[in-house]
Design a protein around this motif. Sequence first.
Motif: not given
Length: 468
Positions: A96, A100, A103, A119-120, A126, A256, A268, A270, A306, A311
Amino acid sequence: MSQIEYPPGVAAYVARGAAMSAAEAAQRATMRTKKFDTIAVHGLYNMEAALANQGSIIEPAYLSTSQHFENSDHMEAALAYLMPSWTYARIANPTQHYLEETVALLEGYGYPGEVSATVTGSGMAAVFMATNPFLSQDPANWAGSGAHPANIVVSAKCYGGTFMLFSQRYAAERGIEVRWVRNGLDLDEWAAQIDDGTRFLFGEMPSNPTLGVFDIAAVAALAHAHGLPLIVDSTVATPALLRPLEQGADIVVQSLSKTMGSSGMAIAGALIARHNIPSRVGPGALRENFALYVKLLPLRDHGPGLTPFSSLMLLNDIRTLRSKIDELSENTLRVATFLQTHPRVEAVNYPGLPTSPGHAIAQRDMWLVDGDADGKPVNRYGHLLSFTVAGGVTAARTVFDRLQLIWRATDLGRIKSVATIPAISTHQQQGDTGRTLAQVPGNLIRLSVGGEHYADVIDDLDQALATI
Ligand SMILES: *Cc1c(COP(=O)(O)O)cnc(C)c1O
């Protein structure tokens, strides 16, 4: 944290942590000198990291829920957030972490200051995690006068899920006033809604599904004049076409699941924030590094982390982001141009069309990052368009039902072309009033153009439109 007394053994781990952070900061600085494609391919994962992972040239998926510690001092240093660690995968995880960092580097591309990302588990998580911390009712964390009720100022042209989060969860359930901006291009409309109860400004650029556009730089300046953050959902554009932080926004939200993860194998999200954002709410840590603050505290407590496997899927998708968006954008402009001249089509929403009301701003702000193959600047407008079908709801449903290649699904950003009717899907629950507000008519078809040959996509639309 600094007031607590730690055993002497913990100090050694704090020192080790400082060295780890310094090494990572150096790698981050190195990657910030590279081009967008290079960052997308490598992120922060380098040869040294690979050698610590059996030489694997791809970031490994760490599927373990938790981290083993050397001893109690190590555990204490890690759990007190005194050194980089991941402890437990609800909060952090090495795979993850690589996502991150990638991104953050991509959204921060071209922005001179520091940027961090969290990230979520979804794009909605997010949006929630990027906004909820500003709704604090804790008087200790609130600098406003309290003369006006807590409120948020939001462009009405937004994703249905965001509309429901704000209007149901925040407004109906918690009494937060949502002040909708009907025409995002009208700066006076944004300005007129702000008062001393306002917590943040929020907009999508471009919006889903009507491709509405707003002037990020101007709205950011307005927000900052009031000590407020501007939050921008730029899911549809991705950092390959638009980097809101560079334009003055404070926080960016990405689903994402969509364009960034074009293969469609993971849900996902972010949130990406520059450091030292303005806010009337919250402790200093919220302003200093919003993404890290969210990760260590609210996200830990709400729990929308996440998975490491997702990821890895996303890291893989993002490596080719720029060239994919370039190709999809070119296809989409051709499809939009075809639709615009079709007699059964009333109107086409696509910021790349010179007739679009947002075209001037889109042309100013949306560029393929690093230009074309020779580095020449080129405008690109993304992969999403929508159009209204002549003959109303029934005709739109007929066209939709006759599609043979373009998938019928509530999805976008795919390498496969996908269409939906927002009024009966993504924007169904907000009702007629909500749809009128967001300008989503019943005969609107949203089309996310994929990587098929554009002529085949046009043929499919042509045969479907020929039936009405
Ligand atoms: C889909 C979408 C979201 C929500 O993302 P999920 O990953 O589906 O939760 C948020 N914003 C926009 C613009 C979207 O298209």
